[in-house]
Write a protein that holds these residues in place. Structure first.
Motif, PDB file in Angstrom:
ATOM      1  N   LEU A   1      19.893  18.186  36.112  1.00  0.00           N
ATOM      2  CA  LEU A   1      20.012  19.508  36.725  1.00  0.00           C
ATOM      3  C   LEU A   1      18.677  20.232  36.693  1.00  0.00           C
ATOM      4  O   LEU A   1      18.262  20.848  37.694  1.00  0.00           O
ATOM      5  CB  LEU A   1      21.087  20.317  35.994  1.00  0.00           C
ATOM      6  CG  LEU A   1      21.379  21.714  36.524  1.00  0.00           C
ATOM      7  CD1 LEU A   1      21.924  21.624  37.940  1.00  0.00           C
ATOM      8  CD2 LEU A   1      22.364  22.417  35.618  1.00  0.00           C
ATOM      9  N   ALA A   2      17.965  20.130  35.578  1.00  0.00           N
ATOM     10  CA  ALA A   2      16.672  20.809  35.469  1.00  0.00           C
ATOM     11  C   ALA A   2      15.645  20.193  36.415  1.00  0.00           C
ATOM     12  O   ALA A   2      14.810  20.905  36.992  1.00  0.00           O
ATOM     13  CB  ALA A   2      16.165  20.740  34.031  1.00  0.00           C
ATOM     14  N   LEU A   3      15.684  18.881  36.590  1.00  0.00           N
ATOM     15  CA  LEU A   3      14.701  18.232  37.461  1.00  0.00           C
ATOM     16  C   LEU A   3      15.025  18.392  38.948  1.00  0.00           C
ATOM     17  O   LEU A   3      14.113  18.453  39.771  1.00  0.00           O
ATOM     18  CB  LEU A   3      14.602  16.741  37.109  1.00  0.00           C
ATOM     19  CG  LEU A   3      13.985  16.400  35.751  1.00  0.00           C
ATOM     20  CD1 LEU A   3      14.031  14.896  35.515  1.00  0.00           C
ATOM     21  CD2 LEU A   3      12.564  16.918  35.665  1.00  0.00           C
ATOM     22  N   LEU A   4      16.298  18.426  39.285  1.00  0.00           N
ATOM     23  CA  LEU A   4      16.670  18.483  40.692  1.00  0.00           C
ATOM     24  C   LEU A   4      16.791  19.901  41.249  1.00  0.00           C
ATOM     25  O   LEU A   4      16.892  20.079  42.459  1.00  0.00           O
ATOM     26  CB  LEU A   4      17.975  17.724  40.918  1.00  0.00           C
ATOM     27  CG  LEU A   4      17.883  16.210  40.726  1.00  0.00           C
ATOM     28  CD1 LEU A   4      19.238  15.568  40.912  1.00  0.00           C
ATOM     29  CD2 LEU A   4      16.874  15.603  41.675  1.00  0.00           C
ATOM     30  N   THR A   5      16.774  20.905  40.397  1.00  0.00           N
ATOM     31  CA  THR A   5      16.859  22.282  40.877  1.00  0.00           C
ATOM     32  C   THR A   5      15.669  22.645  41.779  1.00  0.00           C
ATOM     33  O   THR A   5      15.864  23.280  42.824  1.00  0.00           O
ATOM     34  CB  THR A   5      16.986  23.264  39.698  1.00  0.00           C
ATOM     35  OG1 THR A   5      18.177  22.941  38.979  1.00  0.00           O
ATOM     36  CG2 THR A   5      17.074  24.698  40.164  1.00  0.00           C
TER      37      THR A   5
ATOM     38  N   SER B   1      16.367  23.696  50.630  1.00  0.00           N
ATOM     39  CA  SER B   1      17.554  24.538  50.763  1.00  0.00           C
ATOM     40  C   SER B   1      18.140  24.561  52.167  1.00  0.00           C
ATOM     41  O   SER B   1      19.349  24.747  52.307  1.00  0.00           O
ATOM     42  CB  SER B   1      17.262  25.950  50.277  1.00  0.00           C
ATOM     43  OG  SER B   1      16.218  26.513  51.018  1.00  0.00           O
ATOM     44  N   PRO B   2      17.359  24.389  53.234  1.00  0.00           N
ATOM     45  CA  PRO B   2      17.997  24.351  54.553  1.00  0.00           C
ATOM     46  C   PRO B   2      18.895  23.135  54.739  1.00  0.00           C
ATOM     47  O   PRO B   2      19.787  23.136  55.575  1.00  0.00           O
ATOM     48  CB  PRO B   2      16.828  24.305  55.540  1.00  0.00           C
ATOM     49  CG  PRO B   2      15.647  24.764  54.789  1.00  0.00           C
ATOM     50  CD  PRO B   2      15.901  24.434  53.367  1.00  0.00           C
ATOM     51  N   VAL B   3      18.658  22.103  53.959  1.00  0.00           N
ATOM     52  CA  VAL B   3      19.459  20.893  54.089  1.00  0.00           C
ATOM     53  C   VAL B   3      20.552  20.932  53.022  1.00  0.00           C
ATOM     54  O   VAL B   3      20.272  20.996  51.828  1.00  0.00           O
ATOM     55  CB  VAL B   3      18.571  19.642  53.916  1.00  0.00           C
ATOM     56  CG1 VAL B   3      19.388  18.381  54.086  1.00  0.00           C
ATOM     57  CG2 VAL B   3      17.397  19.677  54.870  1.00  0.00           C
ATOM     58  N   LEU B   4      21.779  20.878  53.450  1.00  0.00           N
ATOM     59  CA  LEU B   4      22.886  21.017  52.502  1.00  0.00           C
ATOM     60  C   LEU B   4      23.258  19.717  51.781  1.00  0.00           C
ATOM     61  O   LEU B   4      23.923  19.747  50.771  1.00  0.00           O
ATOM     62  CB  LEU B   4      24.113  21.571  53.219  1.00  0.00           C
ATOM     63  CG  LEU B   4      23.962  22.997  53.734  1.00  0.00           C
ATOM     64  CD1 LEU B   4      25.216  23.415  54.480  1.00  0.00           C
ATOM     65  CD2 LEU B   4      23.672  23.955  52.608  1.00  0.00           C
ATOM     66  N   VAL B   5      22.800  18.601  52.315  1.00  0.00           N
ATOM     67  CA  VAL B   5      23.153  17.316  51.700  1.00  0.00           C
ATOM     68  C   VAL B   5      22.593  17.187  50.283  1.00  0.00           C
ATOM     69  O   VAL B   5      23.328  16.813  49.356  1.00  0.00           O
ATOM     70  CB  VAL B   5      22.718  16.141  52.600  1.00  0.00           C
ATOM     71  CG1 VAL B   5      22.933  14.807  51.909  1.00  0.00           C
ATOM     72  CG2 VAL B   5      23.468  16.189  53.913  1.00  0.00           C
TER      73      VAL B   5
ATOM     74  N   LEU C   1      23.469  17.187  44.515  1.00  0.00           N
ATOM     75  CA  LEU C   1      23.132  17.741  43.206  1.00  0.00           C
ATOM     76  C   LEU C   1      24.374  18.282  42.508  1.00  0.00           C
ATOM     77  O   LEU C   1      24.617  17.999  41.333  1.00  0.00           O
ATOM     78  CB  LEU C   1      22.080  18.842  43.351  1.00  0.00           C
ATOM     79  CG  LEU C   1      21.743  19.624  42.081  1.00  0.00           C
ATOM     80  CD1 LEU C   1      21.017  18.737  41.095  1.00  0.00           C
ATOM     81  CD2 LEU C   1      20.920  20.844  42.423  1.00  0.00           C
ATOM     82  N   VAL C   2      25.152  19.046  43.230  1.00  0.00           N
ATOM     83  CA  VAL C   2      26.364  19.621  42.634  1.00  0.00           C
ATOM     84  C   VAL C   2      27.350  18.525  42.245  1.00  0.00           C
ATOM     85  O   VAL C   2      27.935  18.548  41.157  1.00  0.00           O
ATOM     86  CB  VAL C   2      27.001  20.646  43.609  1.00  0.00           C
ATOM     87  CG1 VAL C   2      28.373  21.064  43.125  1.00  0.00           C
ATOM     88  CG2 VAL C   2      26.101  21.862  43.763  1.00  0.00           C
ATOM     89  N   ALA C   3      27.526  17.538  43.119  1.00  0.00           N
ATOM     90  CA  ALA C   3      28.473  16.464  42.827  1.00  0.00           C
ATOM     91  C   ALA C   3      28.041  15.660  41.602  1.00  0.00           C
ATOM     92  O   ALA C   3      28.863  15.350  40.728  1.00  0.00           O
ATOM     93  CB  ALA C   3      28.609  15.549  44.044  1.00  0.00           C
ATOM     94  N   LEU C   4      26.754  15.323  41.526  1.00  0.00           N
ATOM     95  CA  LEU C   4      26.272  14.559  40.374  1.00  0.00           C
ATOM     96  C   LEU C   4      26.355  15.366  39.085  1.00  0.00           C
ATOM     97  O   LEU C   4      26.695  14.836  38.019  1.00  0.00           O
ATOM     98  CB  LEU C   4      24.836  14.087  40.620  1.00  0.00           C
ATOM     99  CG  LEU C   4      24.659  12.989  41.661  1.00  0.00           C
ATOM    100  CD1 LEU C   4      23.183  12.698  41.890  1.00  0.00           C
ATOM    101  CD2 LEU C   4      25.388  11.731  41.236  1.00  0.00           C
ATOM    102  N   THR C   5      26.061  16.640  39.156  1.00  0.00           N
ATOM    103  CA  THR C   5      26.136  17.489  37.963  1.00  0.00           C
ATOM    104  C   THR C   5      27.573  17.617  37.473  1.00  0.00           C
ATOM    105  O   THR C   5      27.848  17.482  36.274  1.00  0.00           O
ATOM    106  CB  THR C   5      25.553  18.882  38.263  1.00  0.00           C
ATOM    107  OG1 THR C   5      24.219  18.727  38.726  1.00  0.00           O
ATOM    108  CG2 THR C   5      25.569  19.761  37.034  1.00  0.00           C
ATOM    109  N   VAL C   6      28.492  17.876  38.391  1.00  0.00           N
ATOM    110  CA  VAL C   6      29.906  17.987  38.015  1.00  0.00           C
ATOM    111  C   VAL C   6      30.415  16.664  37.446  1.00  0.00           C
ATOM    112  O   VAL C   6      31.118  16.647  36.423  1.00  0.00           O
ATOM    113  CB  VAL C   6      30.751  18.445  39.222  1.00  0.00           C
ATOM    114  CG1 VAL C   6      32.231  18.297  38.948  1.00  0.00           C
ATOM    115  CG2 VAL C   6      30.422  19.891  39.571  1.00  0.00           C
ATOM    116  N   ALA C   7      30.035  15.557  38.069  1.00  0.00           N
ATOM    117  CA  ALA C   7      30.464  14.249  37.566  1.00  0.00           C
ATOM    118  C   ALA C   7      29.912  13.999  36.169  1.00  0.00           C
ATOM    119  O   ALA C   7      30.614  13.475  35.292  1.00  0.00           O
ATOM    120  CB  ALA C   7      30.019  13.145  38.515  1.00  0.00           C
ATOM    121  N   GLY C   8      28.665  14.376  35.947  1.00  0.00           N
ATOM    122  CA  GLY C   8      28.065  14.202  34.623  1.00  0.00           C
ATOM    123  C   GLY C   8      28.765  15.021  33.560  1.00  0.00           C
ATOM    124  O   GLY C   8      29.059  14.523  32.466  1.00  0.00           O
TER     125      GLY C   8
END
Length: 127
Positions: free
Chosen positions: A43-47, A54-58, A63-70
């Protein structure tokens, strides 16, 4: 004499539970810690990447999916590790609570064996 004083050893299922769950619980707790640490570092590295793209939502969704999964994996591994260690502690408490009862039983059997030995000794003196 062996029949009068049976050995009170843990059953095979109890020994198997301890041999299996102790390393499993410790390993799962270690995995939970490593997963949590990896999630926080990720999370700290990918923020900053999220801010740059930010214009690209993918990337944001990734990032959100990987963080939640972790975080979910970390919680599941930690909960599983703690529950297996709790089970071991519960089993150990049960064994400790049975110890006084087993000691009284052993004392009674030793007394009975001594009484039987005395009566045999007296019978051999009379003969």
């Amino acid at each position: 004499m062996r029949d009068l004083l049976p050995e009170k050893e843990p059953s095979a299922s109890q020994a198997l539970a301890v041999a299996t769950l102790l390393p499993l619980g410790g390993g799962l707790l270690a995995l939970a810690g490593l997963t949590l640490l990896g999630s926080v570092i990720g999370l700290a590295l990918l923020t900053p990447l999220l801010l740059l793209f930010s214009p690209v939502l993918v990337p944001a969704a990734l990032l959100v999916a990987l963080t939640v999964a972790g975080f979910l994996t970390s919680g599941a591994l930690g909960l599983t590790g703690l529950s297996s260690i709790w089970y071991l502690l519960k089993q150990a408490r049960g064994m400790v609570q049975k110890a006084p009862e087993q000691m009284e039983n052993a004392k009674r059997r030793v007394g009975e064996a001594a009484q039987a030995a005395r009566s045999r000794a007296e019978e051999t003196k009379r003969a």
